[in-house]
Write an enzyme that holds these catalytic residues in place. Structure first.
Site, PDB file in Angstrom:
ATOM      1  N   LYS A  14      54.006  41.002  70.099  1.00  0.00           N
ATOM      2  CA  LYS A  14      55.309  40.590  69.572  1.00  0.00           C
ATOM      3  C   LYS A  14      56.338  41.718  69.694  1.00  0.00           C
ATOM      4  O   LYS A  14      57.521  41.461  69.943  1.00  0.00           O
ATOM      5  CB  LYS A  14      55.173  40.123  68.115  1.00  0.00           C
ATOM      6  CG  LYS A  14      54.488  38.769  67.989  1.00  0.00           C
ATOM      7  CD  LYS A  14      55.355  37.666  68.606  1.00  0.00           C
ATOM      8  CE  LYS A  14      54.779  36.290  68.452  1.00  0.00           C
ATOM      9  NZ  LYS A  14      55.604  35.261  69.116  1.00  0.00           N
ATOM     10  N   GLY A  44      53.308  23.048  67.779  1.00  0.00           N
ATOM     11  CA  GLY A  44      52.934  23.941  66.681  1.00  0.00           C
ATOM     12  C   GLY A  44      53.783  23.654  65.453  1.00  0.00           C
ATOM     13  O   GLY A  44      54.776  22.922  65.520  1.00  0.00           O
ATOM     14  N   ARG A  83      51.682  38.900  49.483  1.00  0.00           N
ATOM     15  CA  ARG A  83      52.287  38.241  50.643  1.00  0.00           C
ATOM     16  C   ARG A  83      53.510  37.441  50.211  1.00  0.00           C
ATOM     17  O   ARG A  83      53.604  36.973  49.076  1.00  0.00           O
ATOM     18  CB  ARG A  83      51.294  37.285  51.318  1.00  0.00           C
ATOM     19  CG  ARG A  83      50.080  37.948  51.974  1.00  0.00           C
ATOM     20  CD  ARG A  83      50.444  38.695  53.232  1.00  0.00           C
ATOM     21  NE  ARG A  83      49.252  39.229  53.879  1.00  0.00           N
ATOM     22  CZ  ARG A  83      48.671  40.398  53.572  1.00  0.00           C
ATOM     23  NH1 ARG A  83      49.171  41.162  52.612  1.00  0.00           N
ATOM     24  NH2 ARG A  83      47.593  40.801  54.221  1.00  0.00           N
ATOM     25  N   TYR A  85      48.196  41.124  68.041  1.00  0.00           N
ATOM     26  CA  TYR A  85      49.329  40.195  67.926  1.00  0.00           C
ATOM     27  C   TYR A  85      50.628  40.984  67.749  1.00  0.00           C
ATOM     28  O   TYR A  85      51.655  40.682  68.368  1.00  0.00           O
ATOM     29  CB  TYR A  85      49.077  39.286  66.724  1.00  0.00           C
ATOM     30  CG  TYR A  85      50.104  38.218  66.504  1.00  0.00           C
ATOM     31  CD1 TYR A  85      50.216  37.141  67.364  1.00  0.00           C
ATOM     32  CD2 TYR A  85      50.955  38.259  65.384  1.00  0.00           C
ATOM     33  CE1 TYR A  85      51.141  36.136  67.143  1.00  0.00           C
ATOM     34  CE2 TYR A  85      51.880  37.260  65.154  1.00  0.00           C
ATOM     35  CZ  TYR A  85      51.971  36.206  66.032  1.00  0.00           C
ATOM     36  OH  TYR A  85      52.893  35.211  65.808  1.00  0.00           O
ATOM     37  N   LEU A 102      54.369  32.005  57.236  1.00  0.00           N
ATOM     38  CA  LEU A 102      54.948  30.657  57.177  1.00  0.00           C
ATOM     39  C   LEU A 102      53.917  29.646  56.702  1.00  0.00           C
ATOM     40  O   LEU A 102      52.710  29.854  56.861  1.00  0.00           O
ATOM     41  CB  LEU A 102      55.435  30.256  58.571  1.00  0.00           C
ATOM     42  CG  LEU A 102      56.474  31.188  59.181  1.00  0.00           C
ATOM     43  CD1 LEU A 102      56.644  30.889  60.669  1.00  0.00           C
ATOM     44  CD2 LEU A 102      57.802  31.054  58.449  1.00  0.00           C
ATOM     45  N   LEU A 120      60.910  34.613  68.791  1.00  0.00           N
ATOM     46  CA  LEU A 120      60.333  34.675  67.442  1.00  0.00           C
ATOM     47  C   LEU A 120      59.233  35.719  67.371  1.00  0.00           C
ATOM     48  O   LEU A 120      58.254  35.646  68.123  1.00  0.00           O
ATOM     49  CB  LEU A 120      59.734  33.316  67.079  1.00  0.00           C
ATOM     50  CG  LEU A 120      60.724  32.272  66.612  1.00  0.00           C
ATOM     51  CD1 LEU A 120      60.011  30.994  66.241  1.00  0.00           C
ATOM     52  CD2 LEU A 120      61.490  32.797  65.427  1.00  0.00           C
ATOM     53  N   HIS A 126      45.741  30.534  58.318  1.00  0.00           N
ATOM     54  CA  HIS A 126      46.279  31.526  57.397  1.00  0.00           C
ATOM     55  C   HIS A 126      45.846  31.163  55.969  1.00  0.00           C
ATOM     56  O   HIS A 126      45.309  30.089  55.726  1.00  0.00           O
ATOM     57  CB  HIS A 126      47.805  31.556  57.492  1.00  0.00           C
ATOM     58  CG  HIS A 126      48.303  32.129  58.780  1.00  0.00           C
ATOM     59  ND1 HIS A 126      48.691  31.345  59.835  1.00  0.00           N
ATOM     60  CD2 HIS A 126      48.448  33.407  59.192  1.00  0.00           C
ATOM     61  CE1 HIS A 126      49.062  32.113  60.844  1.00  0.00           C
ATOM     62  NE2 HIS A 126      48.921  33.375  60.480  1.00  0.00           N
ATOM     63  N   SER A 160      56.388  39.235  60.811  1.00  0.00           N
ATOM     64  CA  SER A 160      56.481  40.389  59.907  1.00  0.00           C
ATOM     65  C   SER A 160      55.347  41.390  60.146  1.00  0.00           C
ATOM     66  O   SER A 160      55.421  42.521  59.676  1.00  0.00           O
ATOM     67  CB  SER A 160      56.478  39.931  58.447  1.00  0.00           C
ATOM     68  OG  SER A 160      55.311  39.191  58.166  1.00  0.00           O
ATOM     69  N   CYS A 161      54.311  41.003  60.900  1.00  0.00           N
ATOM     70  CA  CYS A 161      53.214  41.950  61.138  1.00  0.00           C
ATOM     71  C   CYS A 161      53.555  42.979  62.218  1.00  0.00           C
ATOM     72  O   CYS A 161      52.751  43.856  62.514  1.00  0.00           O
ATOM     73  CB  CYS A 161      51.912  41.241  61.447  1.00  0.00           C
ATOM     74  SG  CYS A 161      51.861  40.501  63.066  1.00  0.00           S
ATOM     75  N   THR A 174      58.552  35.862  58.053  1.00  0.00           N
ATOM     76  CA  THR A 174      57.428  36.276  57.228  1.00  0.00           C
ATOM     77  C   THR A 174      56.300  35.241  57.358  1.00  0.00           C
ATOM     78  O   THR A 174      56.398  34.337  58.188  1.00  0.00           O
ATOM     79  CB  THR A 174      57.901  36.419  55.762  1.00  0.00           C
ATOM     80  OG1 THR A 174      56.906  37.115  55.032  1.00  0.00           O
ATOM     81  CG2 THR A 174      58.171  35.061  55.136  1.00  0.00           C
ATOM     82  N   GLY A 188      56.612  25.345  72.565  1.00  0.00           N
ATOM     83  CA  GLY A 188      55.630  25.320  71.480  1.00  0.00           C
ATOM     84  C   GLY A 188      55.929  24.233  70.460  1.00  0.00           C
ATOM     85  O   GLY A 188      55.703  24.412  69.267  1.00  0.00           O
ATOM     86  N   GLY A 203      57.525  25.001  66.067  1.00  0.00           N
ATOM     87  CA  GLY A 203      58.260  24.235  67.081  1.00  0.00           C
ATOM     88  C   GLY A 203      58.602  22.835  66.576  1.00  0.00           C
ATOM     89  O   GLY A 203      59.720  22.345  66.781  1.00  0.00           O
TER      90      GLY A 203
HETATM   91  O1  GFB Z   1      47.169  34.635  55.870  1.00  0.00           O
HETATM   92  P1  GFB Z   1      46.167  35.631  56.327  1.00  0.00           P
HETATM   93  O2  GFB Z   1      45.023  35.112  57.114  1.00  0.00           O
HETATM   94  O3  GFB Z   1      46.817  36.760  57.200  1.00  0.00           O
HETATM   95  O4  GFB Z   1      45.528  36.366  55.033  1.00  0.00           O
HETATM   96  P2  GFB Z   1      47.670  38.108  56.998  1.00  0.00           P
HETATM   97  C1  GFB Z   1      46.307  36.865  53.982  1.00  0.00           C
HETATM   98  C2  GFB Z   1      45.427  37.400  52.865  1.00  0.00           C
HETATM   99  O5  GFB Z   1      44.743  36.301  52.232  1.00  0.00           O
HETATM  100  C3  GFB Z   1      44.342  38.377  53.304  1.00  0.00           C
HETATM  101  C4  GFB Z   1      43.363  36.612  52.078  1.00  0.00           C
HETATM  102  O6  GFB Z   1      44.230  39.391  52.334  1.00  0.00           O
HETATM  103  C5  GFB Z   1      43.074  37.499  53.292  1.00  0.00           C
HETATM  104  O7  GFB Z   1      41.897  38.231  53.102  1.00  0.00           O
HETATM  105  N1  GFB Z   1      42.566  35.375  52.006  1.00  0.00           N
HETATM  106  C6  GFB Z   1      41.891  34.962  50.907  1.00  0.00           C
HETATM  107  C7  GFB Z   1      42.368  34.476  52.981  1.00  0.00           C
HETATM  108  N2  GFB Z   1      41.220  33.831  51.174  1.00  0.00           N
HETATM  109  C8  GFB Z   1      41.510  33.495  52.461  1.00  0.00           C
HETATM  110  C9  GFB Z   1      41.107  32.408  53.293  1.00  0.00           C
HETATM  111  O8  GFB Z   1      40.333  31.518  52.916  1.00  0.00           O
HETATM  112  N3  GFB Z   1      41.632  32.396  54.567  1.00  0.00           N
HETATM  113  C10 GFB Z   1      42.493  33.354  55.007  1.00  0.00           C
HETATM  114  N4  GFB Z   1      42.980  33.259  56.259  1.00  0.00           N
HETATM  115  N5  GFB Z   1      42.854  34.414  54.247  1.00  0.00           N
HETATM  116  C11 GFB Z   1      48.368  37.459  59.385  1.00  0.00           C
HETATM  117  C12 GFB Z   1      48.209  38.100  60.739  1.00  0.00           C
HETATM  118  O9  GFB Z   1      48.012  38.434  58.485  1.00  0.00           O
HETATM  119  O10 GFB Z   1      49.690  37.084  59.099  1.00  0.00           O
HETATM  120  C13 GFB Z   1      48.898  37.317  61.793  1.00  0.00           C
HETATM  121  O11 GFB Z   1      46.846  38.285  61.000  1.00  0.00           O
HETATM  122  C14 GFB Z   1      50.297  36.915  61.396  1.00  0.00           C
HETATM  123  O12 GFB Z   1      48.932  38.076  62.954  1.00  0.00           O
HETATM  124  C15 GFB Z   1      50.324  36.288  60.033  1.00  0.00           C
HETATM  125  O13 GFB Z   1      51.145  38.025  61.414  1.00  0.00           O
HETATM  126  C16 GFB Z   1      51.727  35.962  59.557  1.00  0.00           C
HETATM  127  O14 GFB Z   1      48.923  37.868  56.217  1.00  0.00           O
HETATM  128  O15 GFB Z   1      46.825  39.214  56.490  1.00  0.00           O
END
Ligand code: GFB
Length: 325
Positions: free
Chosen positions: A149, A23, A218, A145, A175, A114, A188, A117-118, A173, A20, A26
């Site tokens: 994992k 990414g 977070r 996911y 990243l 790897l 994310h 945290s989810c 956690t 990977g 990686g």
């Molecule tokens: O980072 P995120 O997509 O994933 O979202 P998780 C974290 C929080 O940010 C959530 C809010 O409460 C989202 O609703 N958020 C606010 C947003 N605005 C935005 C935006 O524009 N985009 C995104 N993406 N979020 C992931 C897991 O969970 O964490 C994966 O789904 C993985 O599997 C990863 O474990 C580390 O932290 O909720």
């Protein structure tokens, strides 16, 4: 049988396969390994599709690594997880099973898996210690996911137990950093906010929309810090128990958005789109185990954000989904 691996493990002179490498994680691991005196080998998706067992075994048999860092995965933010469950469950199950089994066949000296945290229950006590695993129901938005994992963690432990393979597992956690995915549909929250706020500033918009309530908490780890922790674990850790990798500090999504606005230099408002999911209310790792081993995250969030924004500005032209506004 439980393996007692060589400690400290010597990386110098060894052949390390970083699965990977294209990414974010990686690529950071490759950067970090450059100063370890080891040889690194990589394989793009054109060379081997790690979801295919025969291809993975054939590739591993000719590459013959001594060490494998398993950073290959299908990843994404909350919406991508929720809307593409097959990709997140099937791809990750196949990739991890194929890579671990093939690594065992060629007799690697060390294997680093790897997780994420989810994997912990949605309402696990905070901060989440490693022993919270499998103590309660998962967060529905990323259960696919998480289940993949968790299976990977168990497979690494099983190979260690049945075949004395020196397989260890790290749980990072959330990243962020150079090389992150800035595509708003799949990313994310942190890269999404950097991009949305940058675009709003460029266009002169007076508001940026945040998904959800803005109140979930977070924790964010700079990816080069993760790479440093992984090299530390490769050298100094050999045990079946998983190890959390984080900063030990969290903040709300709204606080993160304000910090991003400050870094980007944007003075507008934030609006909430409550039709989008919040996900788990809080995700903060207990990093005591790693601290006891002797490692702590060096990069404050504000510094990491500034570096990531600079990377975004330098690389915006060649991002996968085209340039931002
Ligand atoms: O980072 P995120 O997509 O994933 O979202 P998780 C974290 C929080 O940010 C959530 C809010 O409460 C989202 O609703 N958020 C606010 C947003 N605005 C935005 C935006 O524009 N985009 C995104 N993406 N979020 C992931 C897991 O969970 O964490 C994966 O789904 C993985 O599997 C990863 O474990 C580390 O932290 O909720």
């Amino acid at each position: 049988m439980t393996a007692a691996g060589e400690l400290p493990f010597r990386l110098a002179g060894r052949r390390v396969f970083v699965a990977g490498h294209r990414g974010m994680v990686g690529a950071a691991v490759l950067r970090r390994l450059a100063s370890e005196g080891c040889e690194t080998v990589t394989a793009g998706r054109d060379a081997v599709d790690l979801r295919r067992q025969a291809e993975t075994e054939a590739w591993m048999a000719q590459a013959r690594p001594d060490v494998v860092v398993m950073a290959a995965a299908t990843v994404g933010g909350i919406l991508a997880n929720d809307s593409r469950p097959v990709d997140f469950l099937y791809d990750n199950l196949m990739i991890e099973a194929n890579v671990i089994a093939a690594a065992h066949r060629v007799g690697v000296a060390k294997f680093l898996f790897l997780g994420s945290s989810c994997i912990y229950p949605r309402l696990a006590p905070q901060p989440m210690a490693e022993d919270a695993l499998l103590t309660g129901p998962l967060e529905p938005t990323n259960q696919w996911y998480a289940v993949a994992k968790i299976a990977g963690i168990k497979l690494a432990q099983a190979y260690r137990r049945q075949h004395a393979m020196d397989a260890i597992s790290a749980m990072p956690t959330n990243l962020y950093g150079p090389g992150d995915n800035f595509d708003l549909a799949a990313s994310h929250v942190l890269p999404a906010l950097l991009r949305k706020v940058h675009d709003a500033k460029t266009r002169g918009d007076d508001a940026v929309v945040l998904w959800g309530s803005g109140s979930p908490r977070r924790e964010f780890l700079y990816v080069d810090d993760l790479a440093d922790a992984l090299v530390f674990l490769l050298k100094h850790y050999s045990s079946p128990e998983i190890v959390n990798v984080g900063t030990g500090e969290d903040l709300t999504i709204l606080e993160l958005a304000r910090m991003v606005a400050d870094v980007v230099g944007y003075g507008g408002r934030f609006e909430l789109d409550r039709t989008k999911p919040d996900g788990t209310p809080r995700k903060l790792l207990d990093v005591g185990r790693l601290a006891d081993l002797g490692w702590r995250a060096p990069t404050p969030l504000r510094d990491g954000l500034e570096r990531t924004y600079r990377w975004f500005l330098d690389n915006a032209g060649r991002l996968r989904d085209g340039a931002p506004a």
